[in-house]
Design a protein around this motif. Sequence first.
Motif, PDB file in Angstrom:
ATOM      1  N   SER A 176       0.747  -1.169   0.197  1.00 24.00           N
ATOM      2  CA  SER A 176      -0.063   0.002   0.004  1.00 24.00           C
ATOM      3  C   SER A 176       0.960   1.334   0.155  1.00 24.00           C
ATOM      4  O   SER A 176       0.402   2.121  -0.680  1.00 24.00           O
ATOM      5  CB  SER A 176      -0.968   0.045   1.361  1.00 24.00           C
ATOM      6  N   VAL A 177       2.059   1.209   0.861  1.00 25.36           N
ATOM      7  CA  VAL A 177       2.841   2.585   1.021  1.00 25.36           C
ATOM      8  C   VAL A 177       3.404   2.495  -0.726  1.00 25.36           C
ATOM      9  O   VAL A 177       3.687   3.706  -0.866  1.00 25.36           O
ATOM     10  CB  VAL A 177       3.699   2.426   2.031  1.00 25.36           C
ATOM     11  N   GLY A 178       3.929   1.478  -0.740  1.00 22.65           N
ATOM     12  CA  GLY A 178       4.757   1.331  -2.226  1.00 22.65           C
ATOM     13  C   GLY A 178       3.751   1.916  -3.264  1.00 22.65           C
ATOM     14  O   GLY A 178       4.364   2.680  -4.222  1.00 22.65           O
ATOM     15  N   GLY A 179       2.236   1.721  -3.476  1.00 22.30           N
ATOM     16  CA  GLY A 179       1.499   2.184  -4.443  1.00 22.30           C
ATOM     17  C   GLY A 179       1.422   3.408  -4.322  1.00 22.30           C
ATOM     18  O   GLY A 179       1.463   4.442  -5.447  1.00 22.30           O
ATOM     19  N   LEU A 180       1.407   4.022  -2.998  1.00 19.79           N
ATOM     20  CA  LEU A 180       1.175   5.527  -3.064  1.00 19.79           C
ATOM     21  C   LEU A 180       2.193   6.136  -3.124  1.00 19.79           C
ATOM     22  O   LEU A 180       2.429   7.193  -3.899  1.00 19.79           O
ATOM     23  CB  LEU A 180       0.561   5.642  -1.516  1.00 19.79           C
ATOM     24  N   LEU A 181       3.507   5.799  -2.854  1.00 21.02           N
ATOM     25  CA  LEU A 181       4.834   6.158  -3.235  1.00 21.02           C
ATOM     26  C   LEU A 181       5.051   6.409  -4.681  1.00 21.02           C
ATOM     27  O   LEU A 181       5.325   7.352  -5.129  1.00 21.02           O
ATOM     28  CB  LEU A 181       5.941   5.493  -2.569  1.00 21.02           C
ATOM     29  N   VAL A 182       4.446   5.530  -5.376  1.00 21.36           N
ATOM     30  CA  VAL A 182       4.767   5.398  -6.799  1.00 21.36           C
ATOM     31  C   VAL A 182       3.818   6.846  -7.335  1.00 21.36           C
ATOM     32  O   VAL A 182       4.136   7.448  -8.397  1.00 21.36           O
ATOM     33  CB  VAL A 182       4.505   4.043  -7.373  1.00 21.36           C
ATOM     34  N   GLN A 183       2.679   6.592  -6.924  1.00 18.06           N
ATOM     35  CA  GLN A 183       1.550   7.560  -7.331  1.00 18.06           C
ATOM     36  C   GLN A 183       2.262   9.252  -6.796  1.00 18.06           C
ATOM     37  O   GLN A 183       1.935   9.968  -7.974  1.00 18.06           O
ATOM     38  CB  GLN A 183       0.159   7.276  -6.837  1.00 18.06           C
ATOM     39  N   TRP A 184       2.747   9.203  -5.866  1.00 17.21           N
ATOM     40  CA  TRP A 184       2.884  10.596  -5.463  1.00 17.21           C
ATOM     41  C   TRP A 184       4.285  11.011  -5.941  1.00 17.21           C
ATOM     42  O   TRP A 184       4.691  12.295  -6.251  1.00 17.21           O
ATOM     43  CB  TRP A 184       3.067  10.706  -3.894  1.00 17.21           C
ATOM     44  N   LEU A 185       5.400   9.953  -5.840  1.00 18.98           N
ATOM     45  CA  LEU A 185       7.044  10.488  -6.182  1.00 18.98           C
ATOM     46  C   LEU A 185       7.397  10.040  -7.554  1.00 18.98           C
ATOM     47  O   LEU A 185       8.331  10.615  -7.934  1.00 18.98           O
ATOM     48  CB  LEU A 185       7.735   9.961  -5.207  1.00 18.98           C
ATOM     49  N   SER A 186       6.699   9.020  -8.014  1.00 16.74           N
ATOM     50  CA  SER A 186       7.268   8.365  -9.253  1.00 16.74           C
ATOM     51  C   SER A 186       7.838   6.861  -8.634  1.00 16.74           C
ATOM     52  O   SER A 186       8.272   6.864  -7.871  1.00 16.74           O
ATOM     53  CB  SER A 186       8.250   9.044 -10.072  1.00 16.74           C
ATOM     54  N   ALA A 187       7.872   5.877  -9.670  1.00 15.07           N
ATOM     55  CA  ALA A 187       8.158   4.557  -9.178  1.00 15.07           C
ATOM     56  C   ALA A 187       9.832   4.543  -8.892  1.00 15.07           C
ATOM     57  O   ALA A 187      10.167   4.081  -7.765  1.00 15.07           O
ATOM     58  CB  ALA A 187       8.174   3.572 -10.078  1.00 15.07           C
ATOM     59  N   PRO A 188      10.579   5.361  -9.594  1.00 15.93           N
ATOM     60  CA  PRO A 188      12.042   5.116  -9.230  1.00 15.93           C
ATOM     61  C   PRO A 188      12.318   5.783  -8.090  1.00 15.93           C
ATOM     62  O   PRO A 188      13.051   5.289  -7.313  1.00 15.93           O
ATOM     63  CB  PRO A 188      12.787   6.008 -10.631  1.00 15.93           C
ATOM     64  N   LEU A 189      11.755   7.000  -7.679  1.00 12.30           N
ATOM     65  CA  LEU A 189      12.027   7.702  -6.492  1.00 12.30           C
ATOM     66  C   LEU A 189      11.606   6.942  -5.335  1.00 12.30           C
ATOM     67  O   LEU A 189      11.965   6.978  -4.160  1.00 12.30           O
ATOM     68  CB  LEU A 189      11.265   9.151  -6.390  1.00 12.30           C
ATOM     69  N   SER A 190      10.487   5.912  -5.291  1.00  8.49           N
ATOM     70  CA  SER A 190      10.016   5.209  -4.463  1.00  8.49           C
ATOM     71  C   SER A 190      11.151   4.213  -3.757  1.00  8.49           C
ATOM     72  O   SER A 190      11.066   3.651  -2.558  1.00  8.49           O
ATOM     73  CB  SER A 190       8.806   4.392  -4.792  1.00  8.49           C
ATOM     74  N   LEU A 191      11.958   3.857  -4.726  1.00 11.88           N
ATOM     75  CA  LEU A 191      13.233   2.970  -4.168  1.00 11.88           C
ATOM     76  C   LEU A 191      14.013   3.632  -3.079  1.00 11.88           C
ATOM     77  O   LEU A 191      14.784   2.874  -2.565  1.00 11.88           O
ATOM     78  CB  LEU A 191      14.015   2.488  -5.327  1.00 11.88           C
ATOM     79  N   LEU A 192      14.042   4.871  -3.093  1.00 11.06           N
ATOM     80  CA  LEU A 192      14.907   5.449  -1.930  1.00 11.06           C
ATOM     81  C   LEU A 192      14.259   5.042  -0.551  1.00 11.06           C
ATOM     82  O   LEU A 192      15.056   5.026   0.458  1.00 11.06           O
ATOM     83  CB  LEU A 192      14.845   6.940  -2.031  1.00 11.06           C
TER      84      LEU A 192
END
Length: 434
Positions: A176-192
């Motif tokens: 759930s956090v990953g999905g939201l991070l992808v939507q908010w930040l973009s998928a690459p930035l969520s890897l941080l």
Amino acid sequence: MDARSTDAPTTPGRTRGPRIPDLLRQPGFRRYWTGQTVSGLGDQISALAIPLIGVTVLHADAAAMGFLGAAAWLPTLLLGLPAGQWADRRRRRRHVMLAADLARAAVLVTVPVAAALGLLTLWHLYAVSFTVGTLSVFFEVSNPHVFKALVPADRYVAGNALASGGRAMAKVVGPSVGGLLVQWLSAPLSLLADAATFLASAFSLARVAPVEPPPAPRTGRPFAAAGGFILRSAVIRPALAATATVNFFTFIGSTLFVLYATKALHLDPGLIGAVLGAGALGALLGATCATRLLARIGVGRGFALGCVVFAAPMLLVPAAGGPQRLVLGLLVCAQFTSGLGVIWIDISLATIFAVHVPDDLRSGVFGAYQAVNLGTRPLASLLGGTLATVAGLRPTLWVAAAGALTAWVWLLPSPLLRRHGLPEQAGAPARTKV
């Protein structure tokens, strides 16, 4: 998965479940457990973000997604056995785990950096997946020795339940956090976020100082020792066949799930994350009731039950269709129920290892087991990508779900199913003939 003998059960055929919270009162185990749980949270973010990077940023097709899944798990196939043997001969396996955590954090950071510079490619993503997978192999084969050093002899079922419960909690929050991070930040930035969790895991491990088992003596044929033990074991051998089968077929589905959910079912990253989080809720519930379940029906039957409960609900995934609410309901049901099954497999298998695998072969047998068990995943990824390209996503998912249901058949000739409990627990030495 660790070998520990325990006191004899107070009632024939049953074991008294230890009070799980007692372990968390021990500072060493609590720090270890916290680090592993936080790291597991990051793993779940990456498990969603990396395929989404492939699909949405780099426009990967089914074949490319197969290669991406294979890159992540090929190190287990190639290195599982030699890495396990290497870890058995190390004196400080915790240092290996620390180094792996720090290196994985550094590797993941390269993805958002490359994306920001406009240099991100599928080959970069393959390389990152392969490198992180390689480091994870060395981390995982070292982990059983550290776990054994931190958990008292009469707490290994509870310890494994806690460890699995921690992973399940991470899986509840992570997708759930990953999905939201992808939507908010973009998928690459969520890897941080995943990189940060590896740093947190390293910090926790640095504050633990277990007395690890001594290194195994060097022998002329280390690979043969671990492989021979598995082949001779009437319990470990069929367990390996069952888990390798269920892993192979379910991973075909896992490899294609994000592509299927995005392209065929038209779900956005947030909904995909919520669906995957439902599977983690099932795993969390399964971890909560695992100790009582295994005490009631036996570890062997619990393992077989897990194989069926893990595989059967995946038939709902290719069946999903119609209104979005119905699609989400079927996917959530499939993921939740499968989560129950996979956690029962995890905990019962860890307990089987705890009793049957001798100390001096621990990492070697673990590595050999994982080389076959998880080594099926790159093959499954490649096959899944190929079949989906030729036959389509939905037919491939039907084949994967049906194939996974055959896993329990390997257990029929095994003595494991005919044992309610584990008689070797009654004060037996670590080296046990099986």
